[in-house]
Design a protein around this motif. Structure first.
Motif, PDB file in Angstrom:
ATOM      1  N   TYR A  19      51.709   6.846  -8.844  1.00 28.88           N
ATOM      2  CA  TYR A  19      51.457   6.635 -10.260  1.00 28.88           C
ATOM      3  C   TYR A  19      50.994   5.203 -10.491  1.00 28.88           C
ATOM      4  N   GLY A  20      51.630   4.258  -9.848  1.00 25.05           N
ATOM      5  CA  GLY A  20      51.264   2.852  -9.972  1.00 25.05           C
ATOM      6  C   GLY A  20      49.845   2.602  -9.498  1.00 25.05           C
ATOM      7  N   GLN A  21      49.455   3.223  -8.402  1.00 26.00           N
ATOM      8  CA  GLN A  21      48.095   3.072  -7.906  1.00 26.00           C
ATOM      9  C   GLN A  21      47.101   3.680  -8.884  1.00 26.00           C
ATOM     10  N   GLY A  22      47.469   4.815  -9.457  1.00 28.07           N
ATOM     11  CA  GLY A  22      46.611   5.460 -10.453  1.00 28.07           C
ATOM     12  C   GLY A  22      46.449   4.584 -11.680  1.00 28.07           C
ATOM     13  N   GLU A  23      47.523   3.926 -12.079  1.00 30.04           N
ATOM     14  CA  GLU A  23      47.478   3.011 -13.215  1.00 30.04           C
ATOM     15  C   GLU A  23      46.550   1.831 -12.914  1.00 30.04           C
ATOM     16  N   LYS A  24      46.637   1.295 -11.691  1.00 26.05           N
ATOM     17  CA  LYS A  24      45.757   0.184 -11.315  1.00 26.05           C
ATOM     18  C   LYS A  24      44.300   0.597 -11.387  1.00 26.05           C
ATOM     19  N   MET A  25      44.012   1.820 -10.913  1.00 28.76           N
ATOM     20  CA  MET A  25      42.634   2.314 -10.945  1.00 28.76           C
ATOM     21  C   MET A  25      42.155   2.477 -12.394  1.00 28.76           C
ATOM     22  N   ARG A  26      43.021   3.010 -13.250  1.00 29.25           N
ATOM     23  CA  ARG A  26      42.661   3.167 -14.664  1.00 29.25           C
ATOM     24  C   ARG A  26      42.421   1.812 -15.316  1.00 29.25           C
ATOM     25  N   GLU A  27      43.284   0.846 -15.000  1.00 32.84           N
ATOM     26  CA  GLU A  27      43.115  -0.497 -15.556  1.00 32.84           C
ATOM     27  C   GLU A  27      41.802  -1.106 -15.088  1.00 32.84           C
ATOM     28  N   LYS A  28      41.497  -0.943 -13.810  1.00 37.99           N
ATOM     29  CA  LYS A  28      40.259  -1.482 -13.253  1.00 37.99           C
ATOM     30  C   LYS A  28      39.045  -0.826 -13.922  1.00 37.99           C
ATOM     31  N   LYS A  29      39.127   0.489 -14.112  1.00 37.44           N
ATOM     32  CA  LYS A  29      38.029   1.219 -14.769  1.00 37.44           C
ATOM     33  C   LYS A  29      37.848   0.727 -16.196  1.00 37.44           C
ATOM     34  N   GLU A  30      38.952   0.501 -16.910  1.00 35.65           N
ATOM     35  CA  GLU A  30      38.886   0.007 -18.285  1.00 35.65           C
ATOM     36  C   GLU A  30      38.303  -1.409 -18.325  1.00 35.65           C
TER      37      GLU A  30
END
Length: 153
Positions: A19-30
């Motif tokens: 979940y944390g890795q997914g959050e990092k990816m979402r943050e990076k995409k944003e």
């Protein structure tokens, strides 16, 4: 501690990690999306009236394009790299090729419809400039990624 008690705790920890890795990816995409909005806004010099109409249309297009490119093409790439390509029959290869062509056509039609919609929102010169600015942004982003990679070495 028994394995039955340890297993759910381990599973929970692993899921938090993913979940944390997914959050990092979402943050990076944003972050990238915000940089892109700023870049395109500067390059296109949209009036407030144009921007009000442009951004909802652009964001919808960009999201659909991302979905097509990254969801469907991702499955194509994995299939091409998993070693089954050499084992495909001609019939399977033709079906796979047809799927790839269909996805490419969907992307083309999506962009064509997007441009047709934009013609009622911004002048043709800005539509052309949008395409150039998107390419410039992607090149700039890729260059930053390359530069960041060289600094780590």
């Amino acid at each position: 501690m028994k394995l039955k008690k340890l297993f759910p705790i381990l599973l929970l920890l692993i899921s938090f990690s993913f979940y944390g890795q997914g959050e990092k990816m979402r943050e990076k995409k944003e972050q990238i999306k915000a940089m892109k909005v700023a870049f395109l806004t500067t390059e296109l010099k949209l009036t407030s009236n144009e921007a009000e109409k442009f951004w909802p249309v652009y964001n919808t297009f960009d999201d659909k394009q991302f979905e097509l490119r990254h969801q469907k093409m991702k499955s194509f790439r994995s299939r091409m790299n998993d070693g089954t390509l050499d084992k495909m029959s001609e019939k399977e290869a033709i079906a796979f090729l047809n799927q790839m062509e269909t996805t490419e056509e969907e992307i083309f039609v999506l962009r064509k419809n997007f441009i047709a919609t934009l013609k009622g929102i911004i002048p043709a010169a800005k539509i052309i400039k949008l395409r150039k600015s998107e390419d410039d942004f992607n090149r700039k982003l890729l260059q930053q990624y390359r530069d960041k990679g060289h600094r780590k070495e």
